[in-house]
Write an enzyme that holds these catalytic residues in place. Structure first.
Site, PDB file in Angstrom:
ATOM      1  N   TYR A 148     -27.238  13.700  29.416  1.00 24.52           N
ATOM      2  CA  TYR A 148     -28.584  13.964  28.869  1.00 24.52           C
ATOM      3  C   TYR A 148     -29.313  15.069  29.646  1.00 24.52           C
ATOM      4  O   TYR A 148     -29.849  16.015  29.063  1.00 24.52           O
ATOM      5  CB  TYR A 148     -29.377  12.659  28.904  1.00 24.52           C
ATOM      6  N   ALA A 192     -38.656   1.744  30.996  1.00 20.19           N
ATOM      7  CA  ALA A 192     -39.115   0.688  31.909  1.00 20.19           C
ATOM      8  C   ALA A 192     -40.490   0.096  31.555  1.00 20.19           C
ATOM      9  O   ALA A 192     -40.607  -1.137  31.478  1.00 20.19           O
ATOM     10  CB  ALA A 192     -39.107   1.204  33.347  1.00 20.19           C
TER      11      ALA A 192
HETATM   12  P1  NAD Z   1     -37.641   9.018  20.329  1.00 19.59           P
HETATM   13  O1  NAD Z   1     -36.231   8.522  20.446  1.00 19.59           O
HETATM   14  O2  NAD Z   1     -38.694   8.024  19.995  1.00 19.59           O
HETATM   15  O3  NAD Z   1     -37.710  10.196  19.285  1.00 19.59           O
HETATM   16  C1  NAD Z   1     -36.659  11.083  19.035  1.00 19.59           C
HETATM   17  C2  NAD Z   1     -36.436  11.147  17.542  1.00 19.59           C
HETATM   18  O4  NAD Z   1     -35.358  12.061  17.287  1.00 19.59           O
HETATM   19  C3  NAD Z   1     -36.018   9.781  16.949  1.00 19.59           C
HETATM   20  O5  NAD Z   1     -36.953   9.363  15.959  1.00 19.59           O
HETATM   21  C4  NAD Z   1     -34.666  10.057  16.368  1.00 19.59           C
HETATM   22  O6  NAD Z   1     -34.387   9.363  15.141  1.00 19.59           O
HETATM   23  C5  NAD Z   1     -34.684  11.571  16.151  1.00 19.59           C
HETATM   24  N1  NAD Z   1     -33.336  12.100  16.018  1.00 19.59           N
HETATM   25  C6  NAD Z   1     -32.234  11.736  16.742  1.00 19.59           C
HETATM   26  N2  NAD Z   1     -31.148  12.371  16.270  1.00 19.59           N
HETATM   27  C7  NAD Z   1     -31.571  13.136  15.222  1.00 19.59           C
HETATM   28  C8  NAD Z   1     -30.908  14.012  14.329  1.00 19.59           C
HETATM   29  N3  NAD Z   1     -29.578  14.202  14.387  1.00 19.59           N
HETATM   30  N4  NAD Z   1     -31.642  14.651  13.376  1.00 19.59           N
HETATM   31  C9  NAD Z   1     -32.979  14.435  13.274  1.00 19.59           C
HETATM   32  N5  NAD Z   1     -33.669  13.616  14.116  1.00 19.59           N
HETATM   33  C10 NAD Z   1     -32.967  12.976  15.068  1.00 19.59           C
HETATM   34  O7  NAD Z   1     -37.970   9.769  21.698  1.00 19.59           O
HETATM   35  P2  NAD Z   1     -39.351  10.303  22.276  1.00 19.59           P
HETATM   36  O8  NAD Z   1     -39.692   9.464  23.435  1.00 19.59           O
HETATM   37  O9  NAD Z   1     -40.332  10.492  21.191  1.00 19.59           O
HETATM   38  O10 NAD Z   1     -38.875  11.713  22.859  1.00 19.59           O
HETATM   39  C11 NAD Z   1     -39.130  12.943  22.199  1.00 19.59           C
HETATM   40  C12 NAD Z   1     -38.517  14.088  22.997  1.00 19.59           C
HETATM   41  O11 NAD Z   1     -39.027  14.074  24.319  1.00 19.59           O
HETATM   42  C13 NAD Z   1     -36.997  14.012  23.123  1.00 19.59           C
HETATM   43  O12 NAD Z   1     -36.471  15.320  23.060  1.00 19.59           O
HETATM   44  C14 NAD Z   1     -36.784  13.451  24.505  1.00 19.59           C
HETATM   45  O13 NAD Z   1     -35.536  13.827  25.036  1.00 19.59           O
HETATM   46  C15 NAD Z   1     -37.946  14.053  25.262  1.00 19.59           C
HETATM   47  N6  NAD Z   1     -38.334  13.255  26.447  1.00 19.59           N
HETATM   48  C16 NAD Z   1     -38.983  12.070  26.283  1.00 19.59           C
HETATM   49  C17 NAD Z   1     -39.327  11.336  27.408  1.00 19.59           C
HETATM   50  C18 NAD Z   1     -40.044  10.027  27.299  1.00 19.59           C
HETATM   51  O14 NAD Z   1     -40.384   9.453  28.330  1.00 19.59           O
HETATM   52  N7  NAD Z   1     -40.317   9.503  26.113  1.00 19.59           N
HETATM   53  C19 NAD Z   1     -39.024  11.822  28.695  1.00 19.59           C
HETATM   54  C20 NAD Z   1     -38.355  13.027  28.807  1.00 19.59           C
HETATM   55  C21 NAD Z   1     -38.037  13.750  27.676  1.00 19.59           C
END
Ligand code: NAD
Length: 324
Positions: A148, A192
């Site tokens: 990741y 968490a």
């Molecule tokens: P989340 O999992 O709730 O949202 C990600 C969305 O992407 C999901 O709804 C999922 O269905 C969609 N997705 C996955 N594969 C897909 C595909 N092939 N086509 C279309 N959509 C697809 O995660 P989040 O917490 O909302 O995170 C959003 C972004 O922020 C991500 O890129 C994540 O890596 C990054 N991020 C989040 C955090 C956190 O703490 N939440 C921390 C670091 C980075």
């Protein structure tokens, strides 16, 4: 009313759904794209399309007529999930990200924001609970989270190359542990704070809950409202290099548990499972650069953000008949 057309990918996810609501309140026209609808309430997007963004033709469809892309779609989850599926996560996110950038270039998108992560930072700088807060330039020399984190770090570079070679205006945001209402709280992808809120909501006064690791590992947690405000400000600012978007309030996981227990009004005992993944030993955000670039930084104290988060998770469990 602004005529600007905005695409939010991952609009069915936690941050994406909140962002769509925020952008609609600002008066923008918004297209949301995901493979699933938002889980807990209907989308507010003007258009919501179900598209698998691992495929270029779907990315081209998603970006048609769009001025700005907030690219949040990713295969992701908490530490249990991202340590268990390196190959699948790296493959899915590589396909999504490469195709989204290329589609944005082909369709003449003006600005493209990539959601990176604190998981890009080297493990050797995060091996103690009291480690120094992470500054943006610490990401290199690289030793990121396997799968990741490495994929995110490479994509940051690809954004830079597309900006330098093709003139695509890119933004790169490194989120640090975002939490809040409407986030996944069970099923294996939860992080968490949500997992601890769920465990404490399900526990009775005096019960024991399981903690992954010895609870001495440290993190900082960013409240969702600060996250959304920050992403928007970063998109608006002209700064193309990676920026931390996190809280600087570092706590141990034990302290996080104690805070949630206090909000719940319960006495909770902790049982440590040292066989479970706990990620890096210590992590905190250094927001110096963010403050310099934006003249703004996240403000919500952890305790304040945990109150609505805990109440919302408790309400979901009550509605499902799992607590009285
Ligand atoms: P989340 O999992 O709730 O949202 C990600 C969305 O992407 C999901 O709804 C999922 O269905 C969609 N997705 C996955 N594969 C897909 C595909 N092939 N086509 C279309 N959509 C697809 O995660 P989040 O917490 O909302 O995170 C959003 C972004 O922020 C991500 O890129 C994540 O890596 C990054 N991020 C989040 C955090 C956190 O703490 N939440 C921390 C670091 C980075």
């Amino acid at each position: 009313m602004s005529a600007k057309k905005i695409l939010v990918t991952g609009a069915g996810g936690f941050i994406g759904h909140h962002l769509v609501k925020f952008l609609k309140q600002k008066g923008f026209w918004v297209r949301g794209v995901d493979i699933k609808a938002p889980e807990f309430e209907p989308t507010r997007a003007d258009e919501f399309e179900f598209l698998d963004l691992r495929h270029l033709e779907n990315c081209l469809a998603a970006t048609r007529g769009i001025d700005e892309v907030y690219h949040l779609a990713a295969d992701m989850g908490g530490i249990g999930y991202i340590t268990a599926f390196h190959a699948t996560i790296a493959k899915n996110n590589t396909l999504i990200n490469v195709h989204m950038l290329e589609a944005a270039r082909i369709q003449g998108v003006h600005r493209f924001l990539f959601s990176s992560s604190a998981c890009v930072y080297p493990q050797y700088l995060q091996d103690r609970p009291d480690t120094q807060p992470l500054q943006e330039e610490d990401a290199w020399p690289a030793d990121p989270e396997e799968g990741y984190g490495l994929e995110k770090l490479y994509m940051e570079k690809l954004c830079q190359y597309y900006r330098e070679d093709f003139g695509l205006e890119t933004r790169v945001v490194r989120f640090h542990n975002v939490y809040g209402p409407l986030g996944t709280y069970e099923g294996g992808r939860e992080k968490a704070p949500a997992a601890i809120c769920r465990k404490i909501a399900l526990a009775k006064n005096g019960d024991e809950i399981e903690i992954w690791g010895d609870g001495q590992q440290t993190r900082s947690f960013l409240y969702i409202d600060d996250c959304i405000e920050g992403i928007y400000r970063i998109m608006e600012a002209g700064y193309p290099h990676p920026l931390n978007l996190g809280s600087e309030e570092r706590v141990t996981i034990n302290e996080l548990v104690d805070l949630v227990a206090e909000i719940a009004g319960k006495q909770i005992r902790k049982r440590y499972d040292l066989t479970k993944p706990q990620g890096v030993r210590g992590r905190n955000s250094d927001n110096t650069k963010l403050r310099t670039v934006l003249g703004w930084a996240p403000q919500t104290p952890l305790r304040e953000g945990l109150v609505p988060t805990y109440r919302w998770i408790e309400e979901q469990l009550r509605k499902a008949g799992r607590i009285p």
